[in-house]
Design an enzyme around this catalytic site. Structure first.
Site, short mmCIF file in Angstrom:
data_model
loop_
_atom_site.label_atom_id
_atom_site.label_comp_id
_atom_site.label_asym_id
_atom_site.label_seq_id
_atom_site.Cartn_x
_atom_site.Cartn_y
_atom_site.Cartn_z
N ASP A 163 2.93 0.99 -5.99
CA ASP A 163 2.72 1.13 -4.57
C ASP A 163 3.69 2.20 -4.09
O ASP A 163 4.57 2.65 -4.83
CB ASP A 163 2.90 -0.22 -3.84
CG ASP A 163 2.16 -0.21 -2.52
OD1 ASP A 163 1.83 -1.30 -2.01
OD2 ASP A 163 1.89 0.89 -1.98
C1 GLC Z 1 0.97 1.42 1.29
C2 GLC Z 1 0.30 0.11 0.93
C3 GLC Z 1 -0.79 0.25 -0.08
C4 GLC Z 1 -1.47 1.57 0.12
C5 GLC Z 1 -0.47 2.64 -0.26
C6 GLC Z 1 -1.04 4.06 -0.05
O1 GLC Z 1 2.34 1.22 1.43
O2 GLC Z 1 1.13 -0.95 0.51
O3 GLC Z 1 -1.68 -0.86 0.11
O4 GLC Z 1 -2.62 1.67 -0.70
O5 GLC Z 1 0.75 2.51 0.44
O6 GLC Z 1 -1.25 4.28 1.30
#
Ligand code: GLC
Length: 746
Positions: free
Chosen positions: A285
């Site tokens: 993430d």
């Molecule tokens: C965010 C979220 C994740 C998302 C990623 C890209 O922090 O936790 O669900 O897909 O970053 O935006």
């Protein structure tokens, strides 16, 4: 004599076949290995590095790099938050200047629609309609793929039981059985007929794992749970996604039992890539690799990179830990190059499958983008899915559907004319300039009634502020109307990531506004709009007609009008329990009986109860009304007892006993009365969604097999144990209409 089946393999040179495919064939490892053999370590590490475009950060922005220069050097494998046929083509052209011309993959959070926005996922889940949910993802993928995108960071398949957590709007609710079916529907929708089709995108099961169990419902907080809870409740939707062929996984910010998910080899290597044999790749993430320092799990980014790659995290989203340290780690002998190679292989394989080596620009067709986006068919689909997502919570005196004789409607409340809020969180397309495409409640009613009915409007109050200055005007408007439709709730930015709240009551003075309007004596219908379960006890107790309309997307107003005027009979059922107070959280339907269960609500002394609140939720899992009524009768079991290898059929009659055609979601719950590990008082094991004409009856049946009777025993072995099972069939987890029981014998 065993008959030996003769398989004749016709070995055709793969490259001969390659050119014959309208779309690229499944990449052979031969192609991937051939490319890998040409790559320098620097270029291999580049494939594991993902940067965000500067257009829309969806996380804390780290120090900028000259990203285009990095791409040219082959130091970037993927970009997120770059979208549009034109922009993705421009960036891909830079990638084609790199030595090996390895195409980038473009990812985006296409969570509930792309150009046409669909209801937030928790709303869609309330439809219990797998076809509708798949259609929603299919439409989103078609639009996203036409806009240069190869990958969506969806579906979010986290299970959760805490509405203080703002991300409940992104998921399917509290139940692993339903959550698994929805995970499968969404993966199938996004990936369509398979990667390589230019209307398919890679799906991404996230957030692996147990992110929805953050302590206190506070986003990014620690998660601590037994292995049994993990396997019984939080992992099943992820396994369902793997079984559905999901191309990628995303791990999660949280630690699980002291080990951050990003650095958790039990999750990523033992379970996902080992036991489940997952062949796709895992992306971190946003900056979660680097965040293991803050977790207190590693000293620095050098260690973070080592731990993450070793634990099975293949791609680094925006932490830069990999691009800054992996080459050094390999040269220092801290990370075997074969781990890097495995991660690179997984990513390259997907790029081959997407057909990007055949044509890196095959998703960057501006004409196709123009033709596909925002089509009438997509809007029609969005309107249908939105109507199916609406939950009728109350309808005293059949106030709904509104009679066609109504001539004067007052529309009151701070969200009644809001367009922007209809999008909910994670609506990534919008630049704010296209709000004209969003249909507010007011617009939807106007579209429905045209000039036959006079509409009046008053905002009444703000969403969050405490001013009552608008009440008088709203009361005056209400007094002149035949019926009042009120729209209250949250603003769309109140749920989503990093939007945990300790107070989930309807904000501001909105409930007071409802009281003031109710006091006029006019018939009042309240529509509650939010991305999470909220608390509105006064409204729930006093207002005759209540619809929970979530955030329904582009066609919100039209869908709400379809339901209000009876052009669609609501059939939504909640997939998450609604608490009476924050003090009750977590409250969910599949609870344990305890040694001191409450038998009679008032007898609570020395029982597992509160002295100031019933244990039951305000609205239960599986609850939702219809404009018609359904009768359940005639339950018959095919056997009183079954063996492990047998199945039992429970058949019954369902009748539409009301005056409207309607759909019912019939739910099957089971309870294992005695087992070597205590079992919940009920667990959803199946459901049927069916439409019946007024007066129509149908004989329906559920098949109970060993899988429905299994659980993890004390040695964490999935098994069944002989004994008595209670069988419950009903319209909600707290509205059981037919009861019976049977024995499982050895
Ligand atoms: C965010 C979220 C994740 C998302 C990623 C890209 O922090 O936790 O669900 O897909 O970053 O935006």
């Amino acid at each position: 004599m065993h008959k030996i089946a003769l398989f004749i393999f016709i070995g055709l040179e793969f490259s001969v076949l390659q050119g014959l495919y309208a779309q690229p064939s499944k990449a052979s490892d031969k192609q991937v290995n051939a490319l890998l053999a040409k790559m320098t370590l620097d270029e291999k590490v580049g494939q594991l590095n993902q940067y965000t475009g500067d257009r829309a950060a969806t996380g804390p922005l780290s120090k900028s790099a000259d990203k285009l220069e990095e791409i040219k050097k082959g130091h970037v494998g993927s970009m997120l938050n770059v979208r549009g046929a034109k922009d993705t083509r421009m960036v891909q052209e830079v990638a084609m200047q790199s030595r090996l011309k390895i195409p980038l993959i473009f990812g985006l959070d296409v969570i509930h629609g792309y150009r046409v926005t669909f209801p937030v996922p928790l709303a869609e889940a309330s439809s219990w309609d797998m076809e509708a949910i798949e259609l929603s993802a299919r439409t989103a993928a078609t639009e996203a793929a036409a806009s240069g995108l190869h990958w969506t960071f969806a579906p979010m398949v986290d299970i959760f039981r805490d509405p203080r957590w703002g991300r409940v709007m992104e998921g399917a609710g509290e139940d692993p059985y339903l959550g698994s079916l929805i995970a499968k529907a969404r993966v199938k929708g996004f990936q369509g007929k398979g990667l390589g089709n230019t209307d398919a995108v890679m799906a991404c099961a996230k957030h692996f794992a147990a992110y929805g169990a953050a302590i206190g419902g506070r986003d990014y907080n620690a998660v601590d749970m037994s292995d049994r809870q993990l396997w019984e409740t939080y992992l099943p939707p992820f396994k369902a996604a793997v079984d559905a062929g999901v191309a990628t996984f995303m791990n999660s910010f949280n630690e699980l039992n002291g080990i951050p998910a990003t650095g958790n080899s039990y999750l990523q290597r033992n379970i996902l890539k080992g036991k489940w044999n997952f062949q796709g790749f895992v992306v971190s993430d946003w900056s979660s690799i680097g965040e293991m320092i803050a977790h207190g799990f590693v000293e620095n980014k050098y260690e973070a990179a080592r731990v993450a790659l070793t634990a099975g995290n293949d791609m680094d989203m925006e932490s830069r830990a990999y691009t800054e340290n992996l080459v050094q780690l390999v040269n220092d002998g801290k990370v075997p190059v074969k781990l890097v190679d495995d991660a690179v292989r997984r990513i390259l394989r997907k790029k081959f499958e997407l057909g990007l080596f055949d044509d890196p620009f095959r998703f960057c067709d501006e004409q196709r983008e123009q033709a596909v986006l925002n089509s009438p068919e997509s809007k029609k689909a969005a309107r249908m899915v939105a109507a199916k997502s609406i939950v009728l919570l109350k309808n005293e005196k059949q106030l709904l559907p509104l009679s066609k004789s109504v001539k004067n409607i007052a529309i009151i409340g701070p969200v009644a004319k809001s367009k922007n809020d209809m999008k909910g969180a994670w609506s990534v397309y919008w630049d704010g300039k296209d709000d004209k495409d969003l249909v507010s409640l007011y617009d939807g009613i106007k579209n429905k009634v045209g000039n036959d009915v006079s509409l009046s409007y008053a905002k009444g109050c703000g969403i969050k502020d405490t001013s009552r200055n608008g009440f008088a005007e709203a009361v005056a408007v209400a007094q002149k109307a035949d019926v009042v439709i009120m729209a209250v709730g949250e603003s769309a930015d109140m749920t989503g990531e990093s939007k945990s709240k300790t107070n989930i009551h309807i904000p501001g003075v909105q409930e007071d506004l409802v009281k003031a309007i109710q006091a006029t004596g006019k018939p009042v219908v309240v529509l509650l709009m939010a991305g999470r379960p909220t608390i509105f006890n006064w409204i729930a107790d006093n207002v005759p007609a209540i619809l929970y309309t979530w955030w329904l997307g582009s066609e919100a107003g039209n869908a709400m009008a379809d339901v209000l005027f009876g052009d669609y009979n609501p059939a939504g059922k909640l997939t998450m329990s609604f608490p009476r107070s924050e003090g009750q959280i977590p409250v969910y339907y599949s609870y344990k009986n305890t040694g001191r269960p409450v038998i009679k609500e008032k007898e609570i002394l020395y029982k597992s109860a509160y002295t100031d609140s019933p244990n039951t939720p305000r609205f239960a899992f599986g609850y939702g009304l219809s404009y018609t009524t359904f009768e359940y009768s005639n339950l018959k079991l095919s056997k009183a007892a079954i063996h492990n290898n047998e199945t039992l059929i429970a058949s019954f009659t369902l009748t539409n006993s009301g005056k409207y055609k309607g759909e019912e979601v019939v739910q099957l719950y089971l309870r294992d009365m005695v087992a070597s590990v205590t079992r919940p008082v009920k667990e959803l094991k199946d459901f049927i969604k069916i439409s019946l004409e007024p007066g129509e009856s149908k004989t329906l049946s559920f098949t109970i097999d060993k899988e429905k009777l299994s659980f993890y025993n004390q040695r964490m072995k999935r098994t069944t144990e002989p004994g008595r099972f209670e069988l419950m069939i009903g319209s909600a987890s707290n509205d059981i209409r037919l009861n019976s029981g049977f024995e499982l014998v050895d």
